[in-house]
Design an enzyme around this catalytic site. Structure first.
Site, PDB file in Angstrom:
ATOM      1  N   LEU B 278       0.815  -1.207   0.000  1.00  0.00           N
ATOM      2  CA  LEU B 278       0.000   0.000   0.000  1.00  0.00           C
ATOM      3  C   LEU B 278       0.849   1.257   0.000  1.00  0.00           C
ATOM      4  CD1 LEU B 278      -2.747  -1.196   2.446  1.00  0.00           C
ATOM      5  CD2 LEU B 278      -3.043  -0.588   0.053  1.00  0.00           C
ATOM      6  N   ARG B 279       2.177   1.086   0.032  1.00  0.00           N
ATOM      7  CA  ARG B 279       3.039   2.259   0.063  1.00  0.00           C
ATOM      8  C   ARG B 279       2.809   3.155  -1.147  1.00  0.00           C
ATOM      9  NH1 ARG B 279       8.655  -0.123   1.531  1.00  0.00           N
ATOM     10  NH2 ARG B 279       8.116  -0.574   3.662  1.00  0.00           N
ATOM     11  N   GLY B 280       2.526   2.516  -2.283  1.00  0.00           N
ATOM     12  CA  GLY B 280       2.306   3.265  -3.521  1.00  0.00           C
ATOM     13  C   GLY B 280       1.159   4.241  -3.384  1.00  0.00           C
TER      14      GLY B 280
END
Lengths: 591, 341
Positions: B278-280
């Site tokens: 989910l970093r993106g």
């Protein structure tokens, strides 16, 4: 001193470079190509004379350690003074002068990067051994390039920061040692240099010339501008004239060329794809249209005549310029290890991770001795060493490359072209021998693949086995690729970098399980290709199908795609081109 | 040491400048990785950034630049000392710390103070670069040439925001929240993929190819080198304006609205690209918000998402062996599909 005289011979040109560089060496450098000898000594003497007498002129050996290069803790002084005493590195000691880098082609990229950052910042900053220190270091460099061939060039990061290039090879010893070449009054020239202003046309012309030659870096025109100013100052001119710009371009841009300009007097010999010449002068702020264009032509002519003959030949052949070869990486990966290879410094670590570096460990422990003695007591003669002090030696392995030939010896292939394939491999073997690469040979025919020759350096043996290779039978391509992948992994385990050359007509008709059937066989072959790619093995696929059979080529292309391989169709029937393709692919090895 | 080249005087390189401004407005986007051609002003831009950053208020004499008004992130000393009244504070320049090549681990994380140990035989902690960089930027040029154990250590601290030192009989924890900026040239060696993902934004820096731009670059650089003082004076107004813009954008950041539709588009884009984790999405939203704030927009719009998508996502894609397209182009293509042409 007039222009033509100043550059009438290679030696005079070299002298002009020395003088021009000496006027403003800070932040840039000269690459001097040529072996040690009287010519190089004469050139260095000339440069020394042109520099201010007080300017330091220091030599850096290629194997210099960090604490001597950028500085560190002076252990004896620190112990004596009972407080940290810093020791200047060579770069800081050379402030205001020139660093001479011996054997620049062997300079590790880490050292080159440290020199480069000092060039850019005009200072050296260290954060080492409990010290923080920034020392001014306005230096220039001379990189002595003794590289024997195109694989051996100075680090790209230094080439990028080199303003000039001097080739001493064509200079006769007699000329360099007897011709005193009119000495220049350097201090007067230095004063004139500071007073000269840049001309807008000069900037425009040099930038356009750099673009025309395919020089991407913007440092190049900046250095060329500096060169133009220096040349004008040496000549004693009041302003920068066109001829200075042309000469500066020849001295400071020509060696960086990656392609030939579209214009020039040798229009007949233009490369097949002339680069689009930009039309920079549409911008109204750049002055009248005609004059700079003419200047540009003059500049380009000067450059073209100054491009070294071998570079010109290479550019015409479409190959990359010398400077570019350095960026491709060498045939073998380099690997930092704690076990094998050339020692390249130390790092903190425990002896179980590698070999202990005794001197570095003692150096690390030395400053703490008074504290530890007070804390732990004990005899004063004993040295207290704690685990934090332990240093181990780092090594750098230059991994060799192993080329694995996977040869289709099936009936479909054999009848047409096995002989041709053998010829191509023979040529490649010769090349492998030159590069001291290992070779291995896998053949697939009938139902299975066979390692005809395990990885060896004996190219003679490979040649013998190849000559006796029988042909005929089905095409178990998947088995061949599987065998190649297994061998590649094994090769890598020994510290070598594998490179697979597949030679096939793509007509897979035997599946992994040894059963016939084209569809299944092709599917297996594609799968095996993908596996090879997933293992991170670089490869080249050479299509040996007959020129008339277009459909066969399509399957080979799809297999090459699966392998992530470069693709080459053999019916070019020119073994030299095959060889060239392999060499290029091998150079792109993941390095 | 000379004055750094002014940020506003950098010609072109819009992606790089935008990424740096975004990080200046919202440090939580994570670090920036600037990879690309030589001689494109990567280092110049970082050093120029230092002059633009607004000053920070820090506890007087604290080696970690502790923020007096946020009791959460204080160092051990400031925490113990605080009591009920706010400690004395000073305004100082936001740190932009350079990690030079050849730096040793003891100077990066901090170590026993050598001078005190030698002269007085006492044990005290000498802070390292990580302490200096707290609440600022840490810059590593040629990040791919840095030794592996140092890179691992830096990324670990950058992610956790705390530096834990256990060496030479010392045991110290201190805050170390900084934006990591790495630059390098891919020809010197690729970065490991797991490191790539740790950087919030990644930009691919290319040499400008059109001649007028190149002429302008060379002219400005040349006049800077010949007379830095005059050059800086000439650009001082533009620099002040840009600095004020950063201050304003920081203030407005909290008020920028994040509509659900923006989050949804960000998610759809990440799904379309198949980026891991989910970093993106998080980075994409944060970067777009900072950009919206810089552009004085009340809420995140498609334009901002589009603008930051390549820098926030291109380094998080898995390599597809059959697709030769560059990752930036792939992100742009996917953005076209998600946002509709």
């Amino acid at each position: 001193m007039t222009d033509p005289e100043a550059t009438s011979t290679p030696w005079r040109r070299a002298c002009l470079v020395a003088d021009a560089f000496a006027l403003a060496p800070a932040g840039c450098g000269v690459i001097v190509r040529g072996g040690p000898g009287p010519v190089r000594d004469a050139w260095l003497t000339r440069l020394r004379a042109a520099l201010p007498p007080a300017a330091p002129f220091r030599r850096i050996p290629a194997s210099i350690a960090d604490d001597r290069l950028i500085g560190g803790l002076d252990i004896p002084a620190t112990l004596k003074a009972q407080r940290p005493v810093a020791e200047k590195g060579l770069i800081a000691e050379t402030d205001g002068g020139v660093l001479v880098i011996a054997m620049a082609e062997r300079l590790p990229s880490g050292i080159a990067a440290r020199i480069a950052s000092a060039l850019d910042a005009e200072s050296v900053t260290i954060e080492r051994d409990g010290l923080t220190l920034t020392t001014p270091a306005s230096v220039g460099f001379v990189a002595l390039d003794e590289g024997a061939d195109d694989d051996e060039v100075p680090p790209a990061i230094l080439i990028e920061r080199s303003a000039y290039f001097v080739d001493l090879d064509p200079i006769a010893i007699r000329e360099a040692t007897t011709d005193p070449s009119d000495a220049v009054d350097c201090s007067a020239a230095r004063a004139r240099f500071a007073a000269l202003r840049e001309e807008p046309e000069a900037v425009a012309a040099l930038v356009a010339a750099a673009a025309g030659l395919g020089i991407a870096s913007l440092r190049a025109p900046l250095f060329a501008l500096r060169a133009a100013r220096a040349i004008a100052a040496i000549e004693g001119a009041g302003k920068i004239e066109d001829r200075h710009i042309a000469l500066a371009a020849a001295l400071a841009l020509a060696h960086r060329a990656t392609r030939l300009p579209a214009e020039g007097d040798d229009a007949a010999e233009e490369p097949p794809e002339p680069p689009p010449e930009d039309e920079p002068e549409t911008d109204e702020s750049k002055g009248p249209n005609d004059e700079p264009r003419q200047l540009e032509d003059v500049v380009l002519d000067a450059i073209v005549s100054a491009i070294p003959a071998d570079l010109l030949a290479r550019l015409k052949a479409g190959a990359s310029a010398r400077a570019k070869a350095a960026t491709r990486g060498k045939a073998g990966d380099r690997l930092i290890s704690t076990r094998r290879g050339r020692p390249v410094g130390t790092r903190p670590g425990l002896p179980r991770e590698g070999r202990i570096a005794l001197v570095a460990t003692l150096r690390a422990a030395a400053p703490w001795q008074p504290l530890r003695r007070r804390e732990h007591g004990g005899e004063p003669a004993r040295v207290h060493v704690l685990p934090d002090d332990l240093r181990i030696v780092m090594h750098q392995e230059r991994r060799g490359a192993t080329t694995i030939f996977v040869v289709d010896a099936s009936g479909s292939s054999a009848f047409h072209r096995l002989a041709e394939v053998k010829g191509a491999i023979e040529l490649l073997l010769a090349d492998c021998y030159v590069r001291r690469d290992s070779v291995a040979l896998i053949a697939f025919r009938g139902k299975d693949a066979e390692i005809v020759l395990p990885a060896t350096r004996s190219t003679a043996m490979a040649r013998r086995r190849l000559a006796g290779l029988p042909g005929g039978g089905g095409t178990p391509l998947a088995r061949g690729l599987d065998a190649a992948a297994a061998l590649a992994v094994q090769v890598r385990r020994t510290g070598q970098t594998p490179f697979v050359v597949l030679m096939t007509d793509g007509q897979a008709n035997v599946a992994r399980d040894g059963q016939g059937g084209r569809a299944k066989a092709l599917e297996d072959a594609l799968d095996a290709g993908r596996r090879l790619f997933a293992a991170g093995v670089s490869s080249l696929a050479i299509d040996t199908s007959a020129p008339s059979r277009q459909r066969d080529s399509a399957t080979t292309v799809s297999i090459a795609d699966a392998m992530g391989a470069d693709y080459l169709k053999l019916p070019v029937a020119d073994s030299a081109r095959v060889n060239e393709a392999v060499r290029r692919s091998a150079q792109r090895l993941r390095g | 040491m000379r004055q750094p080249y002014p940020f506003s005087a950098i010609v072109g390189q819009e992606d790089m400048k935008t990424a740096f401004l975004i990080a200046a407005v919202d440090p939580s986007v994570g670090g920036i990785l600037a990879f690309g051609d030589r001689g494109t002003g990567k280092s110049t831009a970082v050093r120029a950034l230092a002059a633009l950053l607004p000053k920070i208020r820090a506890v007087d004499g604290c080696p970690y630049n502790c923020n007096p008004s946020s009791p959460a992130g204080l160092c051990q000393a400031c925490h113990g000392r605080s009591g009920d009244k706010e400690p004395k504070s000073v305004l100082k320049a936001a740190p932009v710390v350079d990690l030079p090549l050849g730096a040793t681990e003891d100077r990066v994380v901090g170590a026993l103070n050598l001078e005190r140990a030698l002269a007085h035989g006492e044990k005290s902690f000498q802070t390292g670069l990580l302490a200096q960089a707290n609440r600022g930027f840490l810059y590593i040029d040629e990040v791919n040439l840095l030794e592996d154990h140092l890179v691992d250590l830096l990324l670990d601290v950058a992610a956790s925001g705390v530096n834990v030192v256990e060496r030479e009989g010392l045991s110290v924890r201190h805050p170390a929240q900084f934006v990591l900026i790495g630059s390098g040239n891919p020809e010197e060696g690729e970065l490991r993929p797991q490191l790539l993902d740790r950087f919030g934004l990644a930009i691919d820096v290319k040499t400008p190819l059109d001649v007028p731009t190149r002429i302008e670059v060379v002219k400005r650089r040349d006049s800077y080198e010949r007379d830095p003082d005059a050059f800086l004076a000439h650009w001082s107004a533009a620099e002040r304006k840009l600095s004020n813009r950063i201050v304003a954008a920081r203030k407005a950041l909290a008020e920028v609205v994040t509509p659900d539709s923006a989050i949804e588009s960000a998610t759809r884009l990440c799904l379309a690209l198949g980026s891991d984790g989910l970093r993106g999405e998080l980075t994409l939203i944060r970067a777009a918000r900072a950009l919206a704030s810089l552009e004085k927009k009340p809420e995140i719009g498609v334009a901002q998402l589009r603008r930051v998508a390549p820098m926030a996502l291109s380094h998080r894609l898995r390599r597809n062996p059959l697709d030769e397209t560059g990752s930036t182009a792939r992100v742009e293509r996917a953005a076209d599909e998600v946002f509709g042409g």
